[in-house]
Write an enzyme that holds these catalytic residues in place. Structure first.
Site, short mmCIF file in Angstrom:
data_model
loop_
_atom_site.label_atom_id
_atom_site.label_comp_id
_atom_site.label_asym_id
_atom_site.label_seq_id
_atom_site.Cartn_x
_atom_site.Cartn_y
_atom_site.Cartn_z
N ASP A 57 -74.94 -42.55 -1.20
CA ASP A 57 -73.48 -42.67 -1.18
C ASP A 57 -73.06 -43.17 0.20
O ASP A 57 -73.54 -42.68 1.23
CB ASP A 57 -72.84 -41.31 -1.49
CG ASP A 57 -71.37 -41.43 -1.84
OD1 ASP A 57 -71.00 -41.13 -2.98
OD2 ASP A 57 -70.58 -41.84 -0.94
N HIS A 100 -71.93 -42.18 -13.22
CA HIS A 100 -72.84 -41.88 -12.12
C HIS A 100 -72.95 -40.37 -11.93
O HIS A 100 -71.99 -39.64 -12.15
CB HIS A 100 -72.42 -42.56 -10.82
CG HIS A 100 -71.02 -42.25 -10.39
ND1 HIS A 100 -69.92 -42.88 -10.92
CD2 HIS A 100 -70.53 -41.36 -9.48
CE1 HIS A 100 -68.81 -42.41 -10.35
NE2 HIS A 100 -69.16 -41.48 -9.48
P1 AMP Z 1 -66.58 -40.80 -7.78
O1 AMP Z 1 -65.43 -40.22 -7.03
O2 AMP Z 1 -67.33 -39.78 -8.59
O3 AMP Z 1 -66.19 -42.01 -8.59
O4 AMP Z 1 -67.61 -41.25 -6.67
C1 AMP Z 1 -67.77 -42.56 -6.28
C2 AMP Z 1 -68.63 -42.52 -5.03
O5 AMP Z 1 -69.08 -43.84 -4.78
C3 AMP Z 1 -67.92 -42.02 -3.79
O6 AMP Z 1 -68.57 -40.84 -3.30
C4 AMP Z 1 -68.05 -43.19 -2.81
O7 AMP Z 1 -68.28 -42.77 -1.49
C5 AMP Z 1 -69.20 -43.97 -3.39
N1 AMP Z 1 -69.23 -45.40 -3.10
C6 AMP Z 1 -68.20 -46.26 -3.20
N2 AMP Z 1 -68.59 -47.50 -2.88
C7 AMP Z 1 -69.93 -47.41 -2.55
C8 AMP Z 1 -70.92 -48.35 -2.12
N3 AMP Z 1 -70.64 -49.64 -1.96
N4 AMP Z 1 -72.17 -47.88 -1.87
C9 AMP Z 1 -72.45 -46.58 -2.03
N5 AMP Z 1 -71.57 -45.65 -2.44
C10 AMP Z 1 -70.31 -46.06 -2.69
#
Ligand code: AMP
Length: 113
Positions: free
Chosen positions: A36, A104
């Site tokens: 993340d 995810h």
């Molecule tokens: P959610 O709130 O369950 O949709 O979590 C989405 C997660 O994706 C968050 O914890 C973000 O920090 C993470 N995220 C967003 N963009 C990226 C990226 N480019 N690479 C890795 N993690 C990401």
């Protein structure tokens, strides 16, 4: 097969398709996992199925195996790394804290739990 317009593709589609970089820590034929970008624990990973489903709320009988495959991949990763305890989280829908509409599984481990 569902066809997505380019505008509907999420950041996780782009990571899956290697269009943008990610710190990939696990991959098998069905699953990809990467760190993340804004970690909330010492180890904070995201496990995604290569087959797109938007959310747990969109899982059907045809895709019900995908959350299980995410759990199995997380379990395998933890065993290989000797991680004894961890937290697995699905955010489901905007009201459930889901920002990226691509199924995810959050994997968190470390002292901050
Ligand atoms: P959610 O709130 O369950 O949709 O979590 C989405 C997660 O994706 C968050 O914890 C973000 O920090 C993470 N995220 C967003 N963009 C990226 C990226 N480019 N690479 C890795 N993690 C990401």
């Amino acid at each position: 097969m569902m066809v997505l317009r380019m505008s509907e593709r999420t950041v996780f589609h782009r990571i899956r398709d290697r269009e943008i970089p990610a710190d990939i820590v696990y991959e098998d034929e069905s699953i990809l996992a990467f760190r993340d970008i804004r970690p909330k624990a010492a180890t904070h990973l995201l496990f995604i199925p290569k087959r797109f489903v938007a959310s747990v709320a969109d899982v059907t009988a045809a895709t019900a195996h995908l959350p299980g495959l995410l759990v199995l991949a997380a379990q395998k990763f933890a065993k290989e790394r000797g991680i004894a305890g961890y937290k697995l989280v699905f955010h489901v829908g905007k009201d459930g804290g889901q920002e990226v509409m691509y199924l995810h599984l959050h994997f968190l481990s470390g002292q901050e739990l």
